[in-house]
Motif scaffolding. Structure first.
Motif, short mmCIF file in Angstrom:
data_model
loop_
_atom_site.label_atom_id
_atom_site.label_comp_id
_atom_site.label_asym_id
_atom_site.label_seq_id
_atom_site.Cartn_x
_atom_site.Cartn_y
_atom_site.Cartn_z
N LEU A 60 50.25 48.30 35.61
CA LEU A 60 50.19 47.24 34.59
C LEU A 60 49.75 45.92 35.23
O LEU A 60 48.91 45.20 34.68
CB LEU A 60 51.56 47.07 33.93
N THR A 61 50.28 45.61 36.40
CA THR A 61 49.91 44.36 37.08
C THR A 61 48.40 44.33 37.35
O THR A 61 47.72 43.34 37.07
CB THR A 61 50.65 44.25 38.44
N VAL A 62 47.91 45.43 37.87
CA VAL A 62 46.49 45.48 38.21
C VAL A 62 45.62 45.37 36.96
O VAL A 62 44.62 44.64 36.95
CB VAL A 62 46.18 46.77 39.00
N GLN A 63 46.00 46.06 35.88
CA GLN A 63 45.17 45.99 34.67
C GLN A 63 45.17 44.58 34.09
O GLN A 63 44.14 44.09 33.63
CB GLN A 63 45.65 47.00 33.62
N LEU A 64 46.34 43.91 34.10
CA LEU A 64 46.39 42.53 33.60
C LEU A 64 45.49 41.63 34.45
O LEU A 64 44.77 40.77 33.93
CB LEU A 64 47.84 42.01 33.61
N LEU A 65 45.50 41.87 35.76
CA LEU A 65 44.63 41.11 36.66
C LEU A 65 43.15 41.39 36.35
O LEU A 65 42.34 40.46 36.26
CB LEU A 65 44.94 41.49 38.11
N LEU A 66 42.83 42.68 36.15
CA LEU A 66 41.42 43.03 35.87
C LEU A 66 40.96 42.41 34.54
O LEU A 66 39.81 41.99 34.42
CB LEU A 66 41.24 44.54 35.84
N PHE A 67 41.87 42.34 33.56
CA PHE A 67 41.52 41.70 32.29
C PHE A 67 41.35 40.19 32.49
O PHE A 67 40.38 39.60 32.03
CB PHE A 67 42.60 41.95 31.23
N ARG A 68 42.30 39.57 33.18
CA ARG A 68 42.22 38.12 33.36
C ARG A 68 40.93 37.72 34.07
O ARG A 68 40.25 36.77 33.68
CB ARG A 68 43.43 37.61 34.17
N ASP A 69 40.61 38.46 35.13
CA ASP A 69 39.43 38.10 35.92
C ASP A 69 38.15 38.77 35.41
O ASP A 69 37.12 38.74 36.07
CB ASP A 69 39.67 38.44 37.40
N ARG A 163 33.56 51.41 32.69
CA ARG A 163 34.88 50.85 32.97
C ARG A 163 35.12 50.81 34.47
O ARG A 163 34.95 51.81 35.16
CB ARG A 163 35.99 51.67 32.30
N ARG A 164 35.56 49.65 34.93
CA ARG A 164 35.94 49.49 36.32
C ARG A 164 37.34 50.01 36.52
O ARG A 164 38.27 49.62 35.83
CB ARG A 164 35.95 48.01 36.69
N GLY A 165 37.53 50.86 37.48
CA GLY A 165 38.88 51.18 37.91
C GLY A 165 39.24 50.27 39.05
O GLY A 165 38.42 49.44 39.48
N TYR A 166 40.46 50.40 39.56
CA TYR A 166 40.85 49.61 40.71
C TYR A 166 40.26 50.25 41.97
O TYR A 166 40.14 49.63 42.99
CB TYR A 166 42.36 49.52 40.79
N ASP A 167 39.95 51.51 41.88
CA ASP A 167 39.09 52.12 42.87
C ASP A 167 38.17 53.09 42.12
O ASP A 167 38.24 53.17 40.90
CB ASP A 167 39.89 52.82 43.98
N ALA A 168 37.32 53.80 42.83
CA ALA A 168 36.29 54.58 42.16
C ALA A 168 36.70 56.04 41.93
O ALA A 168 35.87 56.87 41.58
CB ALA A 168 34.99 54.52 42.97
#
Lengths: 193, 423
Positions: A60-69, A163-168
């Motif tokens: 959840l933290t990472v997705q919120l970060l990916l949305f914010r940025d 869609r970007r993941g946090y890794d590929a």
């Protein structure tokens, strides 16, 4: 589209009386507009909108970060996440992570499709990272009981590289998964408790 | 307006007006249960996916996610890092989430890139006090950096752009100007490493868009491009994903690291260090791994003799990334023209290896004599407390090391009273 995102952000503001990203409100109040769409009990009732219940806090933290940025591009989510600090993201994720897992999709499941989906999930080793019960952990999301339409959408986005993941990892896996198989995977996972 | 947006708009506005519960979602329509067809034998895996019967083992093979925010300097594991006798290590900069490639400007600015995030940073040293500035954001996996005569070149997922006269404009950076964009868009191995060749061209990796597959003609290669974006040409093929290369200071030959395929076995294949002696060479992917065995799916009908062999094998799944030849004068003479190589650390292996900087010593003929660990300690109890990505020799001969897990840059120095426990 951009104008619409602004309208929705304004609606969210009106709903809580404060912009999402101001520090004074308790976190539960600031999350109210999120849960209006994503479901207050962890289960989304809205097409294309994922259920957030039972998701790991790290994910959840990472997705919120990916949305914010704006690394994960969904205009509405990008708009409502503006202005949050890293600490805000951590606090929101910690609260959202307490939502109960969504119940699996109901109805009489088609046994053949369930079997096809289960086989595909195991052949593609989805269970390695998403764990044996597909409940996810750390940066890997829960899939069990997720909305079927959202699972299809997410898998298609990963496969098309939109869609970007946090890794590929997801792009790696989906390189050789067909659209028909995506439908079976989503059918199975949405019905998995 | 897409149906998706309409739905979102409706649900928020409905909630706003508090008229009725949002969207009465019909329960999934019950489907007539069909009889189960006779059980057909199905392959237990699909190509590129392993056969691992043990769930406990499988659990240890998922990817390692870096921390989303850079750790503060006082929480970095500096005391646990180990170096040979006489060397020291300090935190050079911290709080740079997902710190990746490193380059140094003519005026001493340290440029730092991102792979998972969107930013490029400049670290400026003013009398030992370092300031970290964001000079570009909103970029798409801006992993590759080259600095040349005042200009910073940035390789993103699908394009190369430049920031001219950047060191004089760190507080008011210009908008990036795109010079080249002939890349496919793929997330898998889509990020680029970039270097400046002795021929003054930009060299960039174009990775395979998969773990193991027959890559498109445009991929699985190193490519070079003039500084104005013209004249693109393939340098070598058969490269799965190189995230580090450099030219030998004397021979000017190109050496590059390459990451071997995943999911083959705990111990195979090893990552490679390769040496280019001729344009157009093929280094084996996807048919041959580590120069001595053919792929279990793609290698049928092929022989490793068709391809160039690596000059060194650097460990199974070790994640060999950034490398630089040491041309500085601070370190002892034995490091002169040796290659420092970052091993990011394995994820596709239950017993993790790597998470260190190694040093490879070369023979006069350009082959590798031996290699050994140099900076270690990022791997503790089979888990990473940091993951080294790139190395960069500074003007004074010290060595910078980036860590994309904790979001930090370390500086390794020699002499002046060792404070680090020697390994």
């Amino acid at each position: 589209m951009r104008a619409l995102a602004r309208v929705i952000a304004a609606a969210a503001l009106a709903l809580t009386g404060v912009p999402l990203a101001t520090g004074a409100e308790p976190i539960s109040a600031r999350l109210a507009p999120c849960l209006a769409c994503h479901g207050e009990q962890g289960r989304s009732e809205n097409p294309g909108v994922p259920s957030l219940g039972g998701q790991p806090e790290f994910y959840l933290t990472v997705q919120l970060l990916l949305f914010r940025d704006k690394l994960r591009v969904v205009e509405l989510m990008n708009a409502v996440m503006q202005g949050f600090s890293n600490d805000d993201l951590r606090a929101m994720a910690a609260t959202l992570a307490k939502l109960p897992p969504p119940p699996p999709a109901g109805g009489n499941a088609d046994a053949a499709r369930m079997e096809a989906g289960r086989t595909l999930a195991e052949q593609n080793r989805c269970n390695f990272c998403h764990t044996g019960n597909y409940h996810g952990e750390r940066n890997v999301p829960r899939l069990a009981g997720q909305r079927e339409d959202y699972l299809v959408k997410a898998l298609r986005e990963y496969k098309s590289n939109s869609r970007r993941g946090y890794d590929a990892s997801m792009a790696d896996v989906l390189y050789q998964v067909s659209d028909e198989q995506i439908l079976d995977l989503a059918y199975f996972l949405a019905r998995r408790p | 307006m897409t149906p998706h947006y309409t739905a979102l708009a409706s649900c928020l506005l409905t909630a706003l007006l508090a008229v009725s519960p949002v969207y009465a979602q019909p329960a999934a329509a019950p489907e007539a249960s069909k009889p189960i067809p006779p059980v057909q034998p199905v392959p237990s895996t699909v190509p590129g996916r392993p056969d691992i019967p043990n769930a406990e083992v499988a659990k240890q093979l998922s990817n390692v996610a870096p921390l989303p925010f850079g750790a503060p300097a006082d929480q970095l594991p500096t005391p646990q890092l180990k170096l040979p006798k006489g060397f020291n290590i300090e935190v050079y900069a911290s709080g740079i989430a997902n710190a990746r490639s490193l380059r140094i400007g003519d005026k001493g600015t340290v440029f730092v890139s991102n792979r998972l995030l969107d930013k490029v940073y400049a670290v400026v040293d003013r009398n030992g006090k370092r300031e970290v500035k964001v000079i570009a954001s909103g970029m798409d996996r801006p992993n590759g950096l080259v600095f040349d005569r005042g200009t910073l070149y940035i390789a993103e997922g699908t394009r190369i752009s430049k920031l001219e006269n950047i060191e004089d404009n760190l507080d008011n950076p210009p908008k990036p100007v795109v010079i080249y964009s002939d890349f496919l868009n793929h997330q898998s191995h889509g990020w680029k490493f970039m270097g400046l060749g002795p021929d003054n061209k930009l060299y960039v990796n174009v990775g395979a868009p998969c773990n193991i597959c027959e890559p498109p003609e445009t991929n699985g290669q190193l490519r070079r491009i003039n500084l104005d974006g013209s004249g693109a040409e393939v340098v070598v093929r058969g490269v799965r994903n190189s995230v580090g290369f450099d030219w030998h200071p004397v021979s000017k030959e190109l050496y590059f690291t390459d990451n071997g395929r995943d999911w083959l076995s705990e111990d195979l294949p090893e990552d490679e260090l390769n040496r280019v002696t001729k344009t157009g060479q093929h280094f084996g992917f996807p048919y041959c791994h580590q120069g001595n065995f053919t792929d279990r799916e793609m290698g049928w009908g092929r022989s490793c003799d068709e391809f160039e062999k690596p000059v060194a094998l650097l460990g199974p799944h070790a994640g060999v990334l950034g490398m630089r030849f040491y041309s500085g004068k601070m370190f002892p003479a034995k490091y002169r023209n040796a290659a420092f190589i970052a091993r990011h650390g394995s994820w596709n292996r239950t017993k993790k290896i790597g998470g260190d900087i190694i040093v490879a010593y070369l023979n006069k003929d350009g082959s590798v004599k031996s290699w050994e660990p140099f900076l270690t300690g990022f791997l503790q109890n089979n888990a990473y407390i940091g993951r080294p990505v790139d190395v960069q020799v500074m003007k004074d001969g010290s060595l910078l090391v980036s860590d994309d897990h904790a979001g930090a840059i370390y500086r390794v120095t020699y002499g002046g009273g060792a404070k680090v426990a020697a390994r």
